[in-house]
Design a protein around this motif. Sequence first.
Motif, PDB file in Angstrom:
ATOM      1  N   GLN A   1     -55.968  17.035  99.295  1.00  0.00           N
ATOM      2  CA  GLN A   1     -57.917  16.951 100.192  1.00  0.00           C
ATOM      3  C   GLN A   1     -58.916  16.933  99.456  1.00  0.00           C
ATOM      4  O   GLN A   1     -59.949  16.121  99.844  1.00  0.00           O
ATOM      5  CB  GLN A   1     -57.950  18.119 101.534  1.00  0.00           C
ATOM      6  CG  GLN A   1     -56.798  18.212 102.276  1.00  0.00           C
ATOM      7  CD  GLN A   1     -55.729  19.252 101.634  1.00  0.00           C
ATOM      8  OE1 GLN A   1     -55.748  19.059 100.712  1.00  0.00           O
ATOM      9  NE2 GLN A   1     -54.895  19.563 102.737  1.00  0.00           N
ATOM     10  N   GLN A   2     -58.986  17.441  98.383  1.00  0.00           N
ATOM     11  CA  GLN A   2     -59.647  17.627  97.152  1.00  0.00           C
ATOM     12  C   GLN A   2     -59.953  16.234  96.278  1.00  0.00           C
ATOM     13  O   GLN A   2     -61.002  15.408  95.926  1.00  0.00           O
ATOM     14  CB  GLN A   2     -59.728  18.888  96.964  1.00  0.00           C
ATOM     15  CG  GLN A   2     -61.189  19.327  95.565  1.00  0.00           C
ATOM     16  CD  GLN A   2     -60.911  20.306  94.831  1.00  0.00           C
ATOM     17  OE1 GLN A   2     -60.966  21.685  94.973  1.00  0.00           O
ATOM     18  NE2 GLN A   2     -61.773  20.534  93.853  1.00  0.00           N
ATOM     19  N   THR A   3     -58.631  15.694  95.961  1.00  0.00           N
ATOM     20  CA  THR A   3     -58.805  15.069  94.254  1.00  0.00           C
ATOM     21  C   THR A   3     -58.855  13.935  95.172  1.00  0.00           C
ATOM     22  O   THR A   3     -59.000  12.808  94.424  1.00  0.00           O
ATOM     23  CB  THR A   3     -57.123  15.270  94.126  1.00  0.00           C
ATOM     24  OG1 THR A   3     -56.307  15.520  94.564  1.00  0.00           O
ATOM     25  CG2 THR A   3     -57.862  16.534  93.247  1.00  0.00           C
ATOM     26  N   LEU A   4     -58.108  13.675  96.299  1.00  0.00           N
ATOM     27  CA  LEU A   4     -57.991  12.144  96.782  1.00  0.00           C
ATOM     28  C   LEU A   4     -58.458  12.026  97.998  1.00  0.00           C
ATOM     29  O   LEU A   4     -59.312  10.620  98.540  1.00  0.00           O
ATOM     30  CB  LEU A   4     -56.097  11.758  97.251  1.00  0.00           C
ATOM     31  CG  LEU A   4     -55.122  12.057  95.799  1.00  0.00           C
ATOM     32  CD1 LEU A   4     -54.094  11.820  96.433  1.00  0.00           C
ATOM     33  CD2 LEU A   4     -55.598  10.954  95.213  1.00  0.00           C
ATOM     34  N   LEU A   5     -58.646  12.772  99.019  1.00  0.00           N
ATOM     35  CA  LEU A   5     -59.244  12.672 100.810  1.00  0.00           C
ATOM     36  C   LEU A   5     -60.680  12.751  99.934  1.00  0.00           C
ATOM     37  O   LEU A   5     -62.322  11.579 101.058  1.00  0.00           O
ATOM     38  CB  LEU A   5     -58.607  13.173 101.449  1.00  0.00           C
ATOM     39  CG  LEU A   5     -59.808  13.139 102.931  1.00  0.00           C
ATOM     40  CD1 LEU A   5     -59.138  11.509 103.040  1.00  0.00           C
ATOM     41  CD2 LEU A   5     -59.061  14.104 104.187  1.00  0.00           C
ATOM     42  N   ALA A   6     -61.371  13.102  99.185  1.00  0.00           N
ATOM     43  CA  ALA A   6     -62.859  13.910  98.813  1.00  0.00           C
ATOM     44  C   ALA A   6     -63.489  12.632  98.756  1.00  0.00           C
ATOM     45  O   ALA A   6     -64.748  11.551  98.794  1.00  0.00           O
ATOM     46  CB  ALA A   6     -63.089  15.095  97.741  1.00  0.00           C
TER      47      ALA A   6
ATOM     48  N   ALA B   1     -58.143   5.222  92.923  1.00  0.00           N
ATOM     49  CA  ALA B   1     -58.293   3.879  92.610  1.00  0.00           C
ATOM     50  C   ALA B   1     -57.329   2.995  94.071  1.00  0.00           C
ATOM     51  O   ALA B   1     -58.455   1.991  94.830  1.00  0.00           O
ATOM     52  CB  ALA B   1     -57.919   2.886  91.705  1.00  0.00           C
ATOM     53  N   VAL B   2     -56.131   2.955  94.141  1.00  0.00           N
ATOM     54  CA  VAL B   2     -55.721   2.652  94.950  1.00  0.00           C
ATOM     55  C   VAL B   2     -56.277   3.060  96.567  1.00  0.00           C
ATOM     56  O   VAL B   2     -56.345   2.119  97.589  1.00  0.00           O
ATOM     57  CB  VAL B   2     -53.837   2.754  95.067  1.00  0.00           C
ATOM     58  CG1 VAL B   2     -52.667   2.515  96.066  1.00  0.00           C
ATOM     59  CG2 VAL B   2     -53.016   2.461  93.895  1.00  0.00           C
ATOM     60  N   VAL B   3     -56.577   4.175  96.793  1.00  0.00           N
ATOM     61  CA  VAL B   3     -56.938   4.882  97.994  1.00  0.00           C
ATOM     62  C   VAL B   3     -58.243   3.947  98.354  1.00  0.00           C
ATOM     63  O   VAL B   3     -58.442   3.868  99.256  1.00  0.00           O
ATOM     64  CB  VAL B   3     -56.878   6.518  97.731  1.00  0.00           C
ATOM     65  CG1 VAL B   3     -57.910   6.691  99.064  1.00  0.00           C
ATOM     66  CG2 VAL B   3     -55.774   6.690  97.305  1.00  0.00           C
ATOM     67  N   ILE B   4     -59.625   3.781  97.239  1.00  0.00           N
ATOM     68  CA  ILE B   4     -60.525   3.430  97.357  1.00  0.00           C
ATOM     69  C   ILE B   4     -60.652   1.935  97.446  1.00  0.00           C
ATOM     70  O   ILE B   4     -60.965   1.751  98.193  1.00  0.00           O
ATOM     71  CB  ILE B   4     -61.279   3.484  96.130  1.00  0.00           C
ATOM     72  CG1 ILE B   4     -61.432   5.622  96.108  1.00  0.00           C
ATOM     73  CG2 ILE B   4     -62.925   3.781  96.433  1.00  0.00           C
ATOM     74  CD1 ILE B   4     -62.629   5.761  95.401  1.00  0.00           C
TER      75      ILE B   4
END
Length: 248
Positions: A17-22, A113-116
Amino acid sequence: MRTLARRETMRFISVWQQTLLAPLITAGLFLTVFALAFGRDRAPVMGVPYLAFLAPGILMMTVIQNAFANTSSSIIIAKVQGNIVDTLMPPLSPFETLAGYLAGASARALAVAVVIAAGIGLAIGHWPAHPVLLMIYVFMGALLLGGLGIAAAIYANKFDQMAAITNFIVTPLSFLSGTFYSTDVLPPLFQTLTHWNPVFYLIDGARFGMIGASDAPIGQGLMVIAAFTLIVLGLCWNWLRTGYRMKP
């Protein structure tokens, strides 16, 4: 080395939640603010709408900040808490220690990078023009800023020293690198200074990977990034080899 790499990877996965979602939310807020500020009045940049020009810069800026945070936080927390000895005692060579930390930073950078990139594609309908090249730049950015995070954490002995390095070195390098503008609009002196900033070439390469256009030649950018990366990783390797500011 595999165990160290797994530990560094699980550190950020366990708090996704902090490292990927945020980071995704932060990137979305940047795009939203600029979209509201400029609306449809902003002229195209490099032949694409301004948001499409802006998106890859935000992507790379977020990626390198997360790569830096992954390595620097791991080492500085261990030093402050006094359990860095748990990493120093195993029979790991300096190269293996360096590779283990960088593996975690690279995994986090690629995941962010993939998420964004997926979020950008869904939000503004712009998908990477050269996805392989984009991932290459993301990986190189992870190595460079992950290595810089290791060097900074080795040098720092307190959290406020680490915060000073982040605020006065890493953040300015990120924001003054063409993230929000094309360097063509800068005066000649500032264009020259920007071209000495390795983060500029990371941003520029990511922009080419996303929209197929860049301010500087891609080959030149790759060589500059590779040179800075070798210098930073060489410094990290030497400090790990000698135990500089690491051994109690």
